[in-house]
Design a protein around this motif. Structure first.
Motif, PDB file in Angstrom:
ATOM      1  N   TYR A  45       0.839  -1.202   0.000  1.00 63.92           N
ATOM      2  CA  TYR A  45       0.000   0.000   0.000  1.00 63.92           C
ATOM      3  C   TYR A  45       0.876   1.255   0.000  1.00 63.92           C
ATOM      4  O   TYR A  45       0.545   2.271  -0.624  1.00 63.92           O
ATOM      5  CB  TYR A  45      -0.971  -0.021   1.187  1.00 63.92           C
ATOM      6  CG  TYR A  45      -2.035  -1.081   1.001  1.00 63.92           C
ATOM      7  CD1 TYR A  45      -3.110  -0.846   0.143  1.00 63.92           C
ATOM      8  CD2 TYR A  45      -1.926  -2.333   1.602  1.00 63.92           C
ATOM      9  CE1 TYR A  45      -4.066  -1.821  -0.083  1.00 63.92           C
ATOM     10  CE2 TYR A  45      -2.878  -3.328   1.387  1.00 63.92           C
ATOM     11  CZ  TYR A  45      -3.942  -3.050   0.540  1.00 63.92           C
ATOM     12  OH  TYR A  45      -4.878  -4.029   0.307  1.00 63.92           O
ATOM     13  N   ARG A  46       2.006   1.174   0.710  1.00 67.34           N
ATOM     14  CA  ARG A  46       2.935   2.306   0.728  1.00 67.34           C
ATOM     15  C   ARG A  46       3.548   2.531  -0.658  1.00 67.34           C
ATOM     16  O   ARG A  46       3.717   3.663  -1.099  1.00 67.34           O
ATOM     17  CB  ARG A  46       4.051   2.062   1.747  1.00 67.34           C
ATOM     18  CG  ARG A  46       3.588   2.228   3.191  1.00 67.34           C
ATOM     19  CD  ARG A  46       4.661   1.773   4.175  1.00 67.34           C
ATOM     20  NE  ARG A  46       4.256   2.004   5.535  1.00 67.34           N
ATOM     21  CZ  ARG A  46       4.447   3.156   6.194  1.00 67.34           C
ATOM     22  NH1 ARG A  46       5.100   4.140   5.615  1.00 67.34           N
ATOM     23  NH2 ARG A  46       4.010   3.297   7.427  1.00 67.34           N
ATOM     24  N   ALA A  47       3.885   1.440  -1.349  1.00 66.75           N
ATOM     25  CA  ALA A  47       4.498   1.565  -2.676  1.00 66.75           C
ATOM     26  C   ALA A  47       3.524   2.215  -3.654  1.00 66.75           C
ATOM     27  O   ALA A  47       3.903   3.086  -4.442  1.00 66.75           O
ATOM     28  CB  ALA A  47       4.950   0.199  -3.181  1.00 66.75           C
ATOM     29  N   VAL A 111      -7.856   0.077  -5.113  1.00 71.82           N
ATOM     30  CA  VAL A 111      -6.470  -0.213  -4.721  1.00 71.82           C
ATOM     31  C   VAL A 111      -6.420  -1.588  -4.052  1.00 71.82           C
ATOM     32  O   VAL A 111      -5.587  -2.437  -4.388  1.00 71.82           O
ATOM     33  CB  VAL A 111      -5.926   0.895  -3.770  1.00 71.82           C
ATOM     34  CG1 VAL A 111      -4.569   0.512  -3.198  1.00 71.82           C
ATOM     35  CG2 VAL A 111      -5.855   2.233  -4.505  1.00 71.82           C
ATOM     36  N   ARG A 112      -7.361  -1.859  -3.146  1.00 71.38           N
ATOM     37  CA  ARG A 112      -7.365  -3.145  -2.441  1.00 71.38           C
ATOM     38  C   ARG A 112      -7.648  -4.283  -3.421  1.00 71.38           C
ATOM     39  O   ARG A 112      -7.045  -5.347  -3.355  1.00 71.38           O
ATOM     40  CB  ARG A 112      -8.391  -3.151  -1.302  1.00 71.38           C
ATOM     41  CG  ARG A 112      -8.256  -1.969  -0.350  1.00 71.38           C
ATOM     42  CD  ARG A 112      -8.931  -2.219   0.982  1.00 71.38           C
ATOM     43  NE  ARG A 112      -8.196  -3.180   1.777  1.00 71.38           N
ATOM     44  CZ  ARG A 112      -7.173  -2.869   2.561  1.00 71.38           C
ATOM     45  NH1 ARG A 112      -6.740  -1.636   2.664  1.00 71.38           N
ATOM     46  NH2 ARG A 112      -6.554  -3.811   3.242  1.00 71.38           N
ATOM     47  N   GLU A 113      -8.569  -4.036  -4.347  1.00 71.03           N
ATOM     48  CA  GLU A 113      -8.908  -5.097  -5.315  1.00 71.03           C
ATOM     49  C   GLU A 113      -7.738  -5.417  -6.235  1.00 71.03           C
ATOM     50  O   GLU A 113      -7.641  -6.532  -6.753  1.00 71.03           O
ATOM     51  CB  GLU A 113     -10.156  -4.689  -6.120  1.00 71.03           C
ATOM     52  CG  GLU A 113     -11.423  -4.927  -5.310  1.00 71.03           C
ATOM     53  CD  GLU A 113     -12.580  -4.002  -5.702  1.00 71.03           C
ATOM     54  OE1 GLU A 113     -12.537  -3.438  -6.812  1.00 71.03           O
ATOM     55  OE2 GLU A 113     -13.507  -3.846  -4.872  1.00 71.03           O
ATOM     56  N   SER A 189     -12.156   2.227  10.622  1.00 71.02           N
ATOM     57  CA  SER A 189     -13.529   2.648  10.341  1.00 71.02           C
ATOM     58  C   SER A 189     -13.878   2.600   8.857  1.00 71.02           C
ATOM     59  O   SER A 189     -15.010   2.857   8.490  1.00 71.02           O
ATOM     60  CB  SER A 189     -13.769   4.060  10.885  1.00 71.02           C
ATOM     61  OG  SER A 189     -12.878   4.955  10.272  1.00 71.02           O
ATOM     62  N   ARG A 190     -12.880   2.263   7.999  1.00 71.63           N
ATOM     63  CA  ARG A 190     -13.197   2.257   6.563  1.00 71.63           C
ATOM     64  C   ARG A 190     -14.159   1.106   6.264  1.00 71.63           C
ATOM     65  O   ARG A 190     -14.193   0.097   6.992  1.00 71.63           O
ATOM     66  CB  ARG A 190     -11.918   2.146   5.729  1.00 71.63           C
ATOM     67  CG  ARG A 190     -11.247   0.811   5.859  1.00 71.63           C
ATOM     68  CD  ARG A 190     -10.042   0.667   4.946  1.00 71.63           C
ATOM     69  NE  ARG A 190      -9.405  -0.596   5.244  1.00 71.63           N
ATOM     70  CZ  ARG A 190      -8.112  -0.765   5.466  1.00 71.63           C
ATOM     71  NH1 ARG A 190      -7.291   0.252   5.437  1.00 71.63           N
ATOM     72  NH2 ARG A 190      -7.637  -1.959   5.728  1.00 71.63           N
ATOM     73  N   GLN A 191     -14.897   1.265   5.150  1.00 66.74           N
ATOM     74  CA  GLN A 191     -15.916   0.272   4.814  1.00 66.74           C
ATOM     75  C   GLN A 191     -15.303  -1.025   4.306  1.00 66.74           C
ATOM     76  O   GLN A 191     -15.767  -2.114   4.597  1.00 66.74           O
ATOM     77  CB  GLN A 191     -16.805   0.854   3.721  1.00 66.74           C
ATOM     78  CG  GLN A 191     -18.034   1.488   4.299  1.00 66.74           C
ATOM     79  CD  GLN A 191     -19.005   1.832   3.195  1.00 66.74           C
ATOM     80  OE1 GLN A 191     -18.602   2.186   2.099  1.00 66.74           O
ATOM     81  NE2 GLN A 191     -20.275   1.728   3.508  1.00 66.74           N
TER      82      GLN A 191
HETATM   83  O1   DC Z   1       1.748  -1.460   8.331  1.00 64.62           O
HETATM   84  P1   DC Z   1       1.979  -0.128   7.647  1.00 64.62           P
HETATM   85  O2   DC Z   1       1.989   1.058   8.585  1.00 64.62           O
HETATM   86  O3   DC Z   1       3.181  -0.130   6.760  1.00 64.62           O
HETATM   87  O4   DC Z   1       0.700   0.051   6.688  1.00 64.62           O
HETATM   88  C1   DC Z   1       0.590   1.158   5.831  1.00 64.62           C
HETATM   89  C2   DC Z   1      -0.889   1.489   5.589  1.00 64.62           C
HETATM   90  O5   DC Z   1      -1.499   0.497   4.776  1.00 64.62           O
HETATM   91  C3   DC Z   1      -1.749   1.662   6.825  1.00 64.62           C
HETATM   92  O6   DC Z   1      -2.522   2.846   6.686  1.00 64.62           O
HETATM   93  C4   DC Z   1      -2.681   0.480   6.806  1.00 64.62           C
HETATM   94  C5   DC Z   1      -2.698   0.050   5.385  1.00 64.62           C
HETATM   95  N1   DC Z   1      -2.770  -1.403   5.228  1.00 64.62           N
HETATM   96  C6   DC Z   1      -3.989  -1.938   4.908  1.00 64.62           C
HETATM   97  O7   DC Z   1      -4.972  -1.214   4.799  1.00 64.62           O
HETATM   98  N2   DC Z   1      -4.096  -3.277   4.691  1.00 64.62           N
HETATM   99  C7   DC Z   1      -3.026  -4.071   4.814  1.00 64.62           C
HETATM  100  N3   DC Z   1      -3.149  -5.378   4.600  1.00 64.62           N
HETATM  101  C8   DC Z   1      -1.768  -3.538   5.172  1.00 64.62           C
HETATM  102  C9   DC Z   1      -1.683  -2.181   5.387  1.00 64.62           C
END
Ligand code: DC
Length: 226
Positions: A45-47, A111-113, A189-191
């Motif tokens: 997610y950071r990348a 992004v998650r998908e 709290s995200r959906q």
């Molecule tokens: O663990 P981290 O702090 O490096 O995670 C970075 C962000 O990504 C944080 O806001 C949570 C999100 N994240 C997520 O939503 N789902 C994951 N499986 C891993 C991280």
């Protein structure tokens, strides 16, 4: 290090928890001790956040994000490092700018998908310690081992400050604490796939534990039940 049985039997160790609970560093050493892969999904997610920022794409730019995501090739190199489009972004993704924006990208369903199938593929191909927020609940609901790590916000902020100092940054404690509480709130709290403990996960409160204790609890649990 036990390399043999991990090669014979596939298993996934899913570790979820709040930011700064010690998850990432614990997961890395647990994976090393078990002789299996470590997949840090937060780094993914950071990348995405870093690459979006590099191209000037903001979270509400759905078209820009769609193009960016469809262009990404993920791979785990021989050293177990995650690469995206051939780049190892380990340093770039730990800056304050990425940390402050990542929750806003991670909450976006598109992004998650895009990332979840890649996480599943890596975890199903290799015995692995997979670490994030939704590993045991959404990505690997059938993981053989599930852990949920947490600690008080103050303990976590202190740890993050120390981590950032070792990277040459000069963080302000109150700023780090506020950012962490804000990210906890957005993540829980995200959906879509909020941070949550799976009912069958083993809970570990790391507030009063040493790093060695955290690792030992997980490694011994896995070795005793594998
Ligand atoms: O663990 P981290 O702090 O490096 O995670 C970075 C962000 O990504 C944080 O806001 C949570 C999100 N994240 C997520 O939503 N789902 C994951 N499986 C891993 C991280």
């Amino acid at each position: 290090m036990n390399m043999n049985s991990s090669k014979e039997k596939h298993y996934v160790v899913a570790i979820d928890g709040t930011s700064g609970s010690g998850k990432s560093s614990t997961a890395r050493i647990v994976a090393k001790e078990l002789g299996i892969l470590h997949l840090d999904t937060g780094a993914m997610y950071r990348a995405v956040t870093f690459l979006a920022q590099e191209k000037g794409i903001v979270p509400v730019d759905a078209e820009g994000l769609k193009n960016l995501l469809s262009d990404l090739k993920w791979e785990v190199d021989a050293r177990g490092h995650l690469r995206v489009n051939g780049r190892d972004l380990s340093r770039e993704i730990r800056t304050d700018g990425v940390t402050a924006a990542v929750s806003d990208f991670a909450r976006i369903p598109m992004v998650r998908e895009a990332l979840v199938p890649i996480q599943r593929e890596i975890g199903l191909r290799n015995p692995a310690v997979v670490e994030g927020r939704d590993m045991a609940t959404v990505v690997f609901p059938n993981a053989r081992f599930k852990f949920f790590m947490y600690a008080s916000p103050e303990v976590r902020a202190k740890r993050r400050v120390m981590e950032l100092k070792t990277m040459g940054q000069e963080p302000d404690f109150q700023h780090v604490l506020a950012n962490l509480i804000e990210r906890d709130h957005i993540d829980s709290s995200r959906q879509h796939s909020p941070l949550a403990k799976a009912p069958d996960a083993v809970e570990i409160d790391t507030s009063g534990l040493t790093f060695a204790d955290q690792v030992a609890i997980i490694v011994s649990h896995v070795l005793n039940n594998r």
